[in-house]
Design a protein around this motif. Structure first.
Motif, PDB file in Angstrom:
ATOM      1  N   UNK A   1      22.523  48.287  48.363  1.00  0.00           N
ATOM      2  CA  UNK A   1      21.681  49.061  47.453  1.00  0.00           C
ATOM      3  C   UNK A   1      21.444  48.306  46.156  1.00  0.00           C
ATOM      4  N   UNK A   2      22.226  47.241  45.935  1.00  0.00           N
ATOM      5  CA  UNK A   2      22.046  46.400  44.761  1.00  0.00           C
ATOM      6  C   UNK A   2      22.043  47.203  43.486  1.00  0.00           C
ATOM      7  N   UNK A   3      21.051  46.964  42.655  1.00  0.00           N
ATOM      8  CA  UNK A   3      20.913  47.716  41.405  1.00  0.00           C
ATOM      9  C   UNK A   3      19.676  48.612  41.457  1.00  0.00           C
ATOM     10  N   UNK A   4      19.371  49.128  42.638  1.00  0.00           N
ATOM     11  CA  UNK A   4      18.213  50.018  42.796  1.00  0.00           C
ATOM     12  C   UNK A   4      18.395  51.322  42.038  1.00  0.00           C
ATOM     13  N   UNK A   5      19.649  51.702  41.790  1.00  0.00           N
ATOM     14  CA  UNK A   5      19.920  52.986  41.146  1.00  0.00           C
ATOM     15  C   UNK A   5      20.773  52.756  39.907  1.00  0.00           C
ATOM     16  N   UNK A   6      20.307  53.254  38.780  1.00  0.00           N
ATOM     17  CA  UNK A   6      21.010  53.033  37.508  1.00  0.00           C
ATOM     18  C   UNK A   6      22.214  53.949  37.356  1.00  0.00           C
ATOM     19  N   UNK A   7      22.204  55.069  38.087  1.00  0.00           N
ATOM     20  CA  UNK A   7      23.324  56.017  38.039  1.00  0.00           C
ATOM     21  C   UNK A   7      23.533  56.613  39.427  1.00  0.00           C
ATOM     22  N   UNK A   8      24.735  57.079  39.676  1.00  0.00           N
ATOM     23  CA  UNK A   8      25.034  57.780  40.933  1.00  0.00           C
ATOM     24  C   UNK A   8      26.289  58.608  40.734  1.00  0.00           C
ATOM     25  N   UNK A   9      26.439  59.610  41.577  1.00  0.00           N
ATOM     26  CA  UNK A   9      27.679  60.389  41.616  1.00  0.00           C
ATOM     27  C   UNK A   9      28.472  59.948  42.834  1.00  0.00           C
ATOM     28  N   UNK A  10      29.745  59.666  42.644  1.00  0.00           N
ATOM     29  CA  UNK A  10      30.615  59.260  43.745  1.00  0.00           C
ATOM     30  C   UNK A  10      31.658  60.343  43.968  1.00  0.00           C
ATOM     31  N   UNK A  11      31.591  60.973  45.154  1.00  0.00           N
ATOM     32  CA  UNK A  11      32.556  61.990  45.566  1.00  0.00           C
ATOM     33  C   UNK A  11      33.590  61.282  46.456  1.00  0.00           C
ATOM     34  N   UNK A  12      34.615  60.753  45.806  1.00  0.00           N
ATOM     35  CA  UNK A  12      35.514  59.808  46.456  1.00  0.00           C
ATOM     36  C   UNK A  12      36.335  60.421  47.578  1.00  0.00           C
ATOM     37  N   UNK A  13      36.674  61.704  47.504  1.00  0.00           N
ATOM     38  CA  UNK A  13      37.585  62.309  48.478  1.00  0.00           C
ATOM     39  C   UNK A  13      36.866  62.833  49.723  1.00  0.00           C
ATOM     40  N   UNK A  14      35.548  62.697  49.795  1.00  0.00           N
ATOM     41  CA  UNK A  14      34.826  63.219  50.954  1.00  0.00           C
ATOM     42  C   UNK A  14      34.829  62.212  52.105  1.00  0.00           C
ATOM     43  N   UNK A  15      34.391  62.672  53.267  1.00  0.00           N
ATOM     44  CA  UNK A  15      34.480  61.831  54.463  1.00  0.00           C
ATOM     45  C   UNK A  15      33.395  62.225  55.455  1.00  0.00           C
ATOM     46  N   UNK A  16      33.361  61.532  56.588  1.00  0.00           N
ATOM     47  CA  UNK A  16      32.407  61.887  57.630  1.00  0.00           C
ATOM     48  C   UNK A  16      32.952  61.458  58.989  1.00  0.00           C
ATOM     49  N   UNK A  17      32.359  62.021  60.037  1.00  0.00           N
ATOM     50  CA  UNK A  17      32.736  61.696  61.412  1.00  0.00           C
ATOM     51  C   UNK A  17      31.472  61.643  62.264  1.00  0.00           C
ATOM     52  N   UNK A  18      31.648  61.178  63.486  1.00  0.00           N
ATOM     53  CA  UNK A  18      30.556  61.153  64.467  1.00  0.00           C
ATOM     54  C   UNK A  18      30.622  62.469  65.248  1.00  0.00           C
ATOM     55  N   UNK A  19      29.657  63.378  65.065  1.00  0.00           N
ATOM     56  CA  UNK A  19      29.752  64.694  65.709  1.00  0.00           C
ATOM     57  C   UNK A  19      29.864  64.637  67.221  1.00  0.00           C
ATOM     58  N   UNK A  20      29.117  63.760  67.856  1.00  0.00           N
ATOM     59  CA  UNK A  20      29.131  63.729  69.321  1.00  0.00           C
ATOM     60  C   UNK A  20      30.464  63.211  69.851  1.00  0.00           C
ATOM     61  N   UNK A  21      31.035  62.262  69.140  1.00  0.00           N
ATOM     62  CA  UNK A  21      32.358  61.788  69.519  1.00  0.00           C
ATOM     63  C   UNK A  21      33.389  62.897  69.334  1.00  0.00           C
ATOM     64  N   UNK A  22      33.293  63.637  68.230  1.00  0.00           N
ATOM     65  CA  UNK A  22      34.237  64.726  67.977  1.00  0.00           C
ATOM     66  C   UNK A  22      34.138  65.807  69.044  1.00  0.00           C
ATOM     67  N   UNK A  23      32.915  66.185  69.417  1.00  0.00           N
ATOM     68  CA  UNK A  23      32.734  67.203  70.453  1.00  0.00           C
ATOM     69  C   UNK A  23      33.308  66.736  71.783  1.00  0.00           C
ATOM     70  N   UNK A  24      33.086  65.467  72.114  1.00  0.00           N
ATOM     71  CA  UNK A  24      33.585  64.938  73.390  1.00  0.00           C
ATOM     72  C   UNK A  24      35.110  64.928  73.433  1.00  0.00           C
ATOM     73  N   UNK A  25      35.747  64.581  72.312  1.00  0.00           N
ATOM     74  CA  UNK A  25      37.213  64.531  72.279  1.00  0.00           C
ATOM     75  C   UNK A  25      37.799  65.924  72.477  1.00  0.00           C
TER      76      UNK A  25
END
Length: 317
Positions: free
Chosen positions: A121-145
């Protein structure tokens, strides 16, 4: 309780309920087909973002969503804990300020801070909010498991828990559909380590990395129970917003288009409701993978200890 519990619905809600019951030694079987394009969970983004969702959602969503990542990881589902980045174009800087004011769990980054987290993203954005404790998963993998560990049932017997989403409107008259549309693309020239939300004025966009240069783009929330393919307008707006995030998306290969209607109640919070002898767990709205574990625990507590869950309707018991 004794006997096997039959869970109707093989989406995220049904699989989480059956998994939680099984964890507690309560036999549970799912009566439904394997997870696939027929379930709205199939088209989910898989973001476990309780703090971001708190910008517009009821505080209960954040409170109950905070434990989702741990629950999924306990089931052996890979969870990526790299946080969430929220950005806006320079002309929409006020949107980022409003988002910061209405949410918690973040810190403000300057342009070098954004570039340090996401070099592409380089310096395309002068500001951003970082929600450090959040996460993500692959839904289809989770459903299959989850699905791969649960027995199937050909007939409903014993205690029945109905988790069929919009298909349960025959009994849950106040359930409505909220349509979501998504695009999966491959863009090998771009690398992102975490979900990025772009606060676009027409099409607020989220981009979720799936690995190998593959990204899921999503955003739309239409008050409709339509379950057909996505509209041309939605696809164009999603791709336009992605291009605004980074021009490399213009050369991306479109792999998949999808849409479905998510079940929601009037206040967009889930419900646990008893109608006759059937217990219903429904109404996850846009918070499927975030809230399903908490609702599943409430259902299990209710069956095991006769507690009244926070999301249980008193009027229908």
């Amino acid at each position: 309780m004794t006997g096997t519990v039959t869970v109707l619905g093989g989406g995220v809600m049904g699989l989480c309920v059956a998994t939680e019951l099984t964890r507690r030694g309560i036999p549970a079987a799912v009566r439904d087909t394997l997870p696939g394009p027929n379930a709205c969970s199939w088209w989910a983004g898989g973001m476990l973002a309780p703090w971001c969702e708190g910008e517009t959602a009821d505080p209960a969503v954040t409170r109950h969503g905070l434990g989702a990542a741990d629950w999924w990881q306990d089931q052996g589902v890979p969870v990526t804990r790299n946080g969430t980045l929220v950005v806006s174009l320079s002309r929409d800087g006020g949107a980022l300020t409003r988002f910061a004011r209405r949410s918690q769990g973040h810190r403000m980054l300057d342009a070098p801070g954004v570039a340090a987290l996401e070099p592409d993203l380089g310096t395309r954005f002068s500001r951003a909010l970082f929600f450090e404790s959040e996460s993500h998963l692959d839904p289809r993998q989770a459903l299959a498991i989850l699905s791969g560990r649960l027995p199937r049932s050909e007939a409903a017997s014993g205690q029945v828990i109905d988790c069929r989403g919009l298909s349960a409107r025959d009994a849950l008259r106040d359930l409505r559909g909220v349509r979501g549309e998504m695009v999966v693309i491959r863009c090998p020239d771009l690398s992102l380590s975490r979900p990025v939300r772009l606060l676009h004025p027409r099409m607020p966009l989220y981009v979720v990395p799936r690995g190998g240069g593959v990204f899921m783009l999503g955003a739309t929330m239409v008050e409709s129970d339509g379950r057909g393919p996505p509209t041309a307008r939605a696809v164009l707006e999603l791709l336009s917003a992605a291009f605004a995030l980074h021009p490399a998306f213009a050369e991306a290969e479109v792999l998949e288009l999808g849409a479905d209607a998510r079940p929601a109640f009037p206040d967009n919070l889930p419900r646990i409701r008893r109608v006759g002898g059937t217990l219903y767990a429904n109404g996850l709205y846009r918070h499927g993978f975030l809230l399903a574990p908490a609702v599943a625990r409430m259902v299990a507590d209710h069956l095991q200890h006769q507690t009244r869950p926070e999301f249980m309707d008193a009027d229908h018991d």
